[in-house]
Design a protein around this motif. Structure first.
Motif, PDB file in Angstrom:
ATOM      1  N   PRO A  83      46.593  38.899  30.976  1.00 38.77           N
ATOM      2  CA  PRO A  83      46.090  39.965  31.854  1.00 38.77           C
ATOM      3  C   PRO A  83      47.129  40.611  32.762  1.00 38.77           C
ATOM      4  O   PRO A  83      47.150  41.829  32.887  1.00 38.77           O
ATOM      5  CB  PRO A  83      44.998  39.264  32.662  1.00 38.77           C
ATOM      6  N   ARG A  84      48.003  39.865  33.368  1.00 40.42           N
ATOM      7  CA  ARG A  84      48.992  40.442  34.288  1.00 40.42           C
ATOM      8  C   ARG A  84      50.085  41.221  33.583  1.00 40.42           C
ATOM      9  O   ARG A  84      50.823  41.967  34.214  1.00 40.42           O
ATOM     10  CB  ARG A  84      49.641  39.349  35.129  1.00 40.42           C
ATOM     11  N   LEU A  85      50.207  41.029  32.283  1.00 34.27           N
ATOM     12  CA  LEU A  85      51.298  41.647  31.539  1.00 34.27           C
ATOM     13  C   LEU A  85      50.851  42.779  30.620  1.00 34.27           C
ATOM     14  O   LEU A  85      51.688  43.388  29.949  1.00 34.27           O
ATOM     15  CB  LEU A  85      52.029  40.589  30.709  1.00 34.27           C
ATOM     16  N   THR A  86      49.557  43.062  30.560  1.00 30.93           N
ATOM     17  CA  THR A  86      49.065  44.026  29.579  1.00 30.93           C
ATOM     18  C   THR A  86      49.685  45.415  29.747  1.00 30.93           C
ATOM     19  O   THR A  86      50.106  46.024  28.766  1.00 30.93           O
ATOM     20  CB  THR A  86      47.532  44.137  29.614  1.00 30.93           C
ATOM     21  N   ARG A 131      45.584  50.115  32.010  1.00 31.82           N
ATOM     22  CA  ARG A 131      46.026  48.886  32.688  1.00 31.82           C
ATOM     23  C   ARG A 131      47.125  49.173  33.706  1.00 31.82           C
ATOM     24  O   ARG A 131      47.942  48.313  34.019  1.00 31.82           O
ATOM     25  CB  ARG A 131      46.518  47.867  31.664  1.00 31.82           C
ATOM     26  N   ASP A 133      47.156  49.283  36.814  1.00 29.58           N
ATOM     27  CA  ASP A 133      47.192  48.372  37.960  1.00 29.58           C
ATOM     28  C   ASP A 133      48.160  47.217  37.712  1.00 29.58           C
ATOM     29  O   ASP A 133      48.861  46.786  38.631  1.00 29.58           O
ATOM     30  CB  ASP A 133      45.803  47.808  38.258  1.00 29.58           C
ATOM     31  N   SER A 134      48.200  46.722  36.480  1.00 28.13           N
ATOM     32  CA  SER A 134      49.118  45.615  36.193  1.00 28.13           C
ATOM     33  C   SER A 134      50.567  46.090  36.206  1.00 28.13           C
ATOM     34  O   SER A 134      51.471  45.318  36.517  1.00 28.13           O
ATOM     35  CB  SER A 134      48.771  44.943  34.862  1.00 28.13           C
ATOM     36  N   ALA A 137      51.395  46.248  39.930  1.00 31.23           N
ATOM     37  CA  ALA A 137      51.552  44.881  40.454  1.00 31.23           C
ATOM     38  C   ALA A 137      52.888  44.284  40.004  1.00 31.23           C
ATOM     39  O   ALA A 137      53.580  43.638  40.789  1.00 31.23           O
ATOM     40  CB  ALA A 137      50.392  44.014  39.998  1.00 31.23           C
ATOM     41  N   ALA A 138      53.263  44.517  38.757  1.00 34.21           N
ATOM     42  CA  ALA A 138      54.535  43.990  38.270  1.00 34.21           C
ATOM     43  C   ALA A 138      55.714  44.652  38.981  1.00 34.21           C
ATOM     44  O   ALA A 138      56.683  43.988  39.336  1.00 34.21           O
ATOM     45  CB  ALA A 138      54.649  44.209  36.751  1.00 34.21           C
TER      46      ALA A 138
END
Length: 144
Positions: A83-86, A131, A133-134, A137-138
Motif C-alpha cells: 500500500p505505501r509503495l503503490t 494513489r 497520496d502515497s 507521503a513517500a
C-alpha cells in the motif's frame, strides 16, 4: 499597540482517497499487474529464459541490462502490492513502459509491439494518479 498576526494559509492539502468501488478496482488491477510483472516479465529475465536472453542480445547492452530490467520489473511488481509503495511504483513503471516501448520500436525493430507497453504505461499513470497520496507521503518521508 497590538501586533498583526500573519494570515493563516487558506490552502491546505486535501487528502485524496478513492471511493470504495474505485479502491476495489485499483487493487484488482494492481494485484493482477503486480503478479504479471513478477511472474511473466521479471522472472524470465532474471532466470535467463531463452526468449528474454535473445531479445536482450539483440538490444546489445549486455547481460547486466537484462538483470537490471528484471530487477526493476520485480521491484515495481512488488511495489504495486504494498500500500505505501503503490503510487511510487506506478510512477517508476510508467517510465519503464515508455522505455520498453521505445526499445521495441527502435532497438528491436518491432514498432507494432510498442503498443502493449504503452497501454500498460497509461494504466500505471492512472494508478499513480489515484494513489497520489502515497507519492506525497513517500516524498515527505524522503525529505526528512
Amino acid at each position: 499597540m497590538t501586533a498583526i498576526a500573519p494570515a493563516a494559509s487558506t490552502t491546505t492539502a486535501v487528502a485524496h482517497r478513492p471511493g470504495k468501488k474505485m479502491n476495489i478496482a485499483l487493487w484488482t488491477v494492481q494485484i493482477l499487474l503486480g503478479l504479471f510483472l513478477i511472474v511473466a516479465s521479471a522472472a524470465p529475465k532474471l532466470f535467463g529464459q531463452h526468449d528474454a536472453v535473445e531479445a536482450f542480445e539483440t538490444i546489445g547492452w549486455g547481460v547486466w541490462f537484462r538483470y537490471f530490467t528484471g530487477l526493476v520489473e520485480l521491484a515495481g511488481g512488488i511495489g504495486l502490492l504494498v500500500p505505501r509503495l503503490t503510487g511510487p511504483a506506478a510512477v517508476g513503471l510508467s517510465i519503464t513502459m515508455v522505455c520498453a516501448a521505445l526499445t521495441q520500436a527502435f532497438l528491436l525493430g518491432a514498432p507494432a509491439l510498442m503498443f502493449f507497453p504503452l497501454i500498460l504505461g497509461v494504466v500505471f499513470v492512472w494508478i499513480a494518479w489515484q494513489r497520489r497520496d502515497s507519492i506525497t507521503a513517500a516524498r515527505e518521508l524522503l525529505s526528512r
